[in-house]
Structure formats: C-alpha cells, structure tokens
Design a protein around this motif. Structure first.
Motif, short mmCIF file in Angstrom:
data_model
loop_
_atom_site.label_atom_id
_atom_site.label_comp_id
_atom_site.label_asym_id
_atom_site.label_seq_id
_atom_site.Cartn_x
_atom_site.Cartn_y
_atom_site.Cartn_z
N LEU A 186 17.32 81.53 12.19
CA LEU A 186 18.27 82.30 13.12
C LEU A 186 17.79 83.47 13.76
CD1 LEU A 186 21.25 81.72 10.45
CD2 LEU A 186 21.07 80.70 12.75
N ILE A 187 16.94 84.25 12.98
CA ILE A 187 16.44 85.36 13.70
C ILE A 187 15.50 84.97 14.85
CG2 ILE A 187 14.57 87.28 13.33
CD1 ILE A 187 15.44 87.36 10.50
N ALA A 188 14.56 83.72 14.84
CA ALA A 188 13.89 83.42 15.93
C ALA A 188 14.81 82.86 17.08
CB ALA A 188 13.11 82.25 15.41
N PHE A 189 15.82 82.15 16.80
CA PHE A 189 16.78 81.75 17.79
C PHE A 189 17.54 82.89 18.51
CE2 PHE A 189 21.15 79.93 18.95
CZ PHE A 189 20.65 79.14 19.93
N ALA A 190 17.80 84.10 17.70
CA ALA A 190 18.53 85.39 18.29
C ALA A 190 17.70 85.85 19.23
CB ALA A 190 18.95 86.01 17.03
N LEU A 191 16.29 86.03 18.81
CA LEU A 191 15.12 86.63 19.77
C LEU A 191 15.00 85.72 20.83
CD1 LEU A 191 12.98 88.73 19.84
CD2 LEU A 191 11.37 87.17 18.90
N TYR A 192 15.18 84.38 20.91
CA TYR A 192 14.97 83.51 22.11
C TYR A 192 16.22 84.16 22.71
CZ TYR A 192 15.76 79.56 24.90
OH TYR A 192 16.01 78.84 25.85
N LEU A 193 17.26 84.00 22.56
CA LEU A 193 18.55 84.38 23.32
C LEU A 193 18.38 85.64 23.99
CD1 LEU A 193 21.58 82.78 21.23
CD2 LEU A 193 20.47 81.90 23.07
N LEU A 194 17.89 86.85 23.11
CA LEU A 194 17.56 88.19 23.76
C LEU A 194 16.79 88.19 24.73
CD1 LEU A 194 17.78 90.33 20.44
CD2 LEU A 194 19.69 90.10 22.47
#
Length: 52
Positions: A13-21
């Motif tokens: 989830l942290i990696a996915f949030a970083l991708y979106l940011l």
C-alpha cells in the motif's frame, strides 16, 4: 516471527501510494512553463523601446 501477510500488504500500500504521488507530481511539473532565453525580450530590446 515474520511480518507475514499483513507486513506485505502495508508495504504494498505504501508503494502504491508513492506511485500515485510521483504520477501526480509529474503531471503538475509538466504544467509549469519555464521561460527560455528566446521567449522573453532581452534587456537591450527593452532599453531601445524606452529610448524611442
């Protein structure tokens, strides 16, 4: 004891949030217009116009 499935889900989830940011940042950065040397009149041209 290993973190297991919960640890993997949190990291994912942290990696996915970083991708979106990063994707959002790239979109915002592409909207910025940077003036280039040829786009704006030079100081000499401004002074010539004022002298007229």
């Amino acid at each position: 004891m290993s973190p297991g499935l919960l640890g993997f889900v949190v990291v994912a989830l942290i990696a996915f949030a970083l991708y979106l940011l990063i994707k959002s940042m790239n979109k915002q950065m592409s909207k910025i217009k940077v003036p280039r040397e040829g786009d704006t009149p030079s100081e000499d041209a401004k002074n010539d116009e004022k002298a007229r």
